[in-house]
Design a protein around this motif. Structure first.
Motif, PDB file in Angstrom:
ATOM      1  N   MET A  91      20.014  25.154  28.391  1.00  0.00           N
ATOM      2  CA  MET A  91      19.730  26.122  29.432  1.00  0.00           C
ATOM      3  C   MET A  91      18.951  25.450  30.561  1.00  0.00           C
ATOM      4  N   ASP A  92      19.380  25.704  31.803  1.00  0.00           N
ATOM      5  CA  ASP A  92      18.725  25.229  33.024  1.00  0.00           C
ATOM      6  C   ASP A  92      18.653  23.707  33.127  1.00  0.00           C
ATOM      7  N   SER A  93      19.519  22.972  32.417  1.00  0.00           N
ATOM      8  CA  SER A  93      19.495  21.508  32.537  1.00  0.00           C
ATOM      9  C   SER A  93      20.134  21.041  33.848  1.00  0.00           C
ATOM     10  N   LYS A  94      20.956  21.884  34.442  1.00  0.00           N
ATOM     11  CA  LYS A  94      21.619  21.633  35.722  1.00  0.00           C
ATOM     12  C   LYS A  94      22.587  20.455  35.684  1.00  0.00           C
ATOM     13  N   LYS A  95      22.907  19.988  34.481  1.00  0.00           N
ATOM     14  CA  LYS A  95      23.916  18.942  34.390  1.00  0.00           C
ATOM     15  C   LYS A  95      25.306  19.553  34.590  1.00  0.00           C
ATOM     16  N   ILE A  96      26.103  18.883  35.419  1.00  0.00           N
ATOM     17  CA  ILE A  96      27.462  19.363  35.687  1.00  0.00           C
ATOM     18  C   ILE A  96      28.451  18.237  35.443  1.00  0.00           C
ATOM     19  N   MET A  97      29.702  18.643  35.376  1.00  0.00           N
ATOM     20  CA  MET A  97      30.780  17.673  35.205  1.00  0.00           C
ATOM     21  C   MET A  97      31.059  16.950  36.526  1.00  0.00           C
TER      22      MET A  97
END
Length: 692
Positions: A91-97
């Motif tokens: 949650m809320d790590s803001k990692k995206i592909m």
């Protein structure tokens, strides 16, 4: 989410505190976002309201964020709020592909493939891009969606468009799925499509084809071509072979030229060329031409024809202008003659032969002197002769050749002295009877009386149809057959037009041509589906308009030169129009939209063609126009008014009144397929106006 809403169908809803109401409930996605959506917000099917049916959705239910800064790889409901989760599940790590679909990646594990497409076939869907498996970050745009549109097929079934009409916005299979195909169409202020976009996140695990549909072929030029660009990414470990560009030789040895850029398939590691099949399913990029700029060309001699041939037939001399020029930065510069090689300078006058003298004047023997004594005259008859057959032909074929005298003086010797002061029976000049004016019909018959032609080759010319001389220019001919004489006109430019009903086509022969080709004299034949120019060997040519109209434009530099035309009309060999199309001729008329009841609807675009006499323009004034509700975003109701001379198109819609003028003598009105609805109306008048 939809299932959790449907589970409350049997739970009553008390709207007024009286009797309970029951509804079928479904997800409110698209109507609510963020935390509100997670409050078990459901929408009543078939009604325009939504209600919270419970405290909250089950934790882990997919939701849609309403704030871009809170977005992650995906969003889930947690204790009644919509929370963003990174692609790592935190949650809320803001990692995206990244573009390669690697969580938190830097786009180094895949390779970008891009290309463009501007072709296609009229009235057909054509596949221009088949996506390989594991393709990611697909982006396709079409900059010309007014006459073309995109379509998407998934496993052989259409997910976007597919019925010959542009699609509305589509998210396939839904906005809550991980693997989505997103199609968007953007509109102008006039509610006309201006841009299409397709996004596919991937990685693709199904057979996906991207197609294009074009409404017209290339008869209207590049304006009806699609303007498509695309890009996507493929994994490097799967990229054994790649397409690389190869450039051909430049078309010139100096200055600015063109060269072809085409692609070949090579091994990714060794760069050795291999079979094209190894690079598939990645599509081969389109070959194209590119500019090649080499060293400047040296000065050279330029020859420009400056005058006509001195003889209309046989051997003559023609004057030409010789100048020293050099191409600099794409422009031709005039230089001093000393900078060009003097030994290579061309002649300023050269021999010329426009044509062999195929006709010549011939004469009868001189008559006897008109008097028995004293001074008199002798006459002889002239006629035009074909030297090959030695047969007489119509004098019109010899009218440009010099003709010797046909009257000369003579002397019969002195008269006897006893007869001086009196007039003998044969004395005096012969009386010359002036030629009487012939009727138009007689003149037309005389044109072909002396020609050595079979009866079937002599045209039957209606009296009002055979036009001669300067009066023919700027006229519109509507008869089924006729002869048009464009010789002897005063203007250097002369234009005539021929028109027939839809379903017919026009064939034309040049009976005679006296054009001076070396002087730049030329004749142009043009129609909606053909364009042709010529000067030499015109009497051997057969011109076919392929449609029901034909314009002939003649340009001469010497007075009297020109062509004589014979035209006929016949049933067209190939259909070039829709059944609902209309053709209007003449100086004025009325225009109305085609009407079809719902049971008669056909997915075709109807057109009205307007042709007035050459040298005139078309003015259209809308008297009544109601193309439906402008707020309707589902259909685009409009008409297109096209200036055929410039191919410039104006768009009118809604209840927009207008007054429009063309630059030439031809105009087209195109009614969008929805305008044929019996609930819409369009009524206008047109009339011919003088040129500016």
């Amino acid at each position: 989410m939809a299932e959790q809403c449907a589970a409350t169908n049997l739970k009553p809803l008390y709207l007024t505190g009286e009797a309970p109401s029951f509804y079928n409930w479904t997800s409110a996605v698209g109507f609510a976002k963020g935390d509100m959506l997670c409050k078990h917000m459901c929408r009543a099917m078939g009604n325009e309201f939504m209600v919270s049916r419970k405290g909250s959705f089950i934790d882990g239910t997919r939701c849609e964020q309403d704030e871009s800064e809170r977005r992650g790889a995906f969003n889930l409901c947690v204790t009644g709020t919509c929370r963003a989760f990174g692609c790592d599940g935190q949650m809320d790590s803001k990692k995206i592909m990244d573009s390669c679909k690697v969580c938190g990646g830097d786009n180094t594990t895949c390779t970008k493939v891009s290309g463009s497409y501007t072709e296609g076939k009229a009235k057909e869907y054509v596949t221009f891009l088949s996506l390989p498996y594991n393709t990611t970050s697909v982006h396709v745009t079409n900059q010309r969606p007014l006459f073309t549109h995109l379509a998407v097929k998934v496993k052989g079934e259409y997910a976007v468009a597919g019925k010959g009409k542009i699609s509305q916005n589509v998210t396939y299979p839904s906005v809550l799925e991980d693997s989505q195909i997103i199609y968007k169409v953007f509109l102008t202020e006039d509610n006309l499509p201006s841009l299409e976009e397709i996004h596919v996140d991937g990685p693709t695990q199904e057979e996906i084809e991207i197609q294009v549909y074009r409404r017209y072929a290339k008869e209207y030029g590049n304006a009806t071509n699609p303007d498509i660009t695309f890009s996507y990414f493929v994994p490097k470990e799967n990229l054994t072979y790649v397409w690389i560009p190869q450039r051909g030789p430049c078309s010139v040895t100096c200055g600015e030229g063109e060269r072809q850029l085409q692609y070949v398939c090579v091994a990714f590691d060794t760069k050795e060329e291999t079979q094209e099949e190894n690079c598939r399913p990645v599509p081969k990029p389109e070959s194209r031409m590119e500019i090649c700029d080499l060293r400047p060309c040296p000065p050279r001699w330029k020859v420009t024809p400056a005058g006509p041939c001195s003889s209309s037939c046989g051997l003559g001399l023609a004057v030409q202008l010789v100048t020293c020029v050099q191409i600099h930065q794409g422009k031709e510069m005039l230089l001093e003659e000393r900078l060009c090689p003097v030994a290579e300078k061309p002649l300023t006058s050269v021999p010329c032969v426009i044509r062999m003298c195929s006709y010549e004047w011939s004469f009868s023997e001189w008559t006897e002197c008109s008097t028995s004594c004293g001074n008199g005259i002798q006459t002889r008859q002239d006629f035009c002769l074909n030297p090959l057959t030695r047969k007489q032909v119509n004098p019109v074929f010899c009218r440009h050749f010099p003709k010797a005298i046909v009257v000369r003086g003579c002397s019969a010797g002195p008269c006897p002295e006893q007869a001086m002061g009196t007039v003998s029976h044969g004395a005096g000049l012969q009386t010359v009877t002036p030629a009487l004016p012939t009727t138009t019909t007689t003149a037309k018959e005389a044109r072909y009386k002396d020609l050595d032609l079979p009866p079937s080759a002599v045209p039957v010319v209606p009296e009002e149809q055979a036009e001669t001389g300067g009066g023919v220019c700027g006229k519109l001919f509507l008869n089924a057959t006729g002869v048009i004489n464009m010789t002897g006109v005063e203007s250097s430019d002369c234009t005539v037009a021929i028109g027939r009903p839809l379903g017919e086509e026009i064939t034309l022969r040049v009976l005679e041509s006296s054009l001076n080709c070396s002087a730049g004299e030329i004749v142009l034949f043009s129609g909606r589906m053909m364009w042709r120019t010529g000067c030499r060997n015109l009497p051997l040519s057969l011109i076919n308009s392929r449609t029901n109209t034909l314009i002939v434009k003649q340009r001469v530099s010497l007075p009297g030169n020109g062509v004589i035309l014979q035209y006929n009309s016949r049933t067209a060999t190939k259909k070039y129009y829709q059944d609902c199309d209309k053709q209007l001729f003449g100086p004025h008329g009325e225009i109305a939209n085609p009407v079809q009841l719902p049971v008669q609807r056909q997915e075709v675009v109807c057109r009205t063609f307007i042709n007035v006499a050459p040298r005139h323009r078309v003015a259209i004034r809308a008297l009544n126009i109601d193309l439906g509700n402008e707020s309707n975003q589902t259909h685009f109701n409009y008409i297109l008014v096209r200036d055929v001379s410039t191919m410039k198109t104006m768009v009118f819609h809604g209840k927009q009144q207008f007054f429009w003028q063309s630059t030439g003598s031809q105009a087209e009105i195109e009614f969008h397929e929805n305008v044929k609805d019996y609930q819409t109306s369009f009524w206008a008048e047109y009339y011919a106006i003088e040129p500016k």
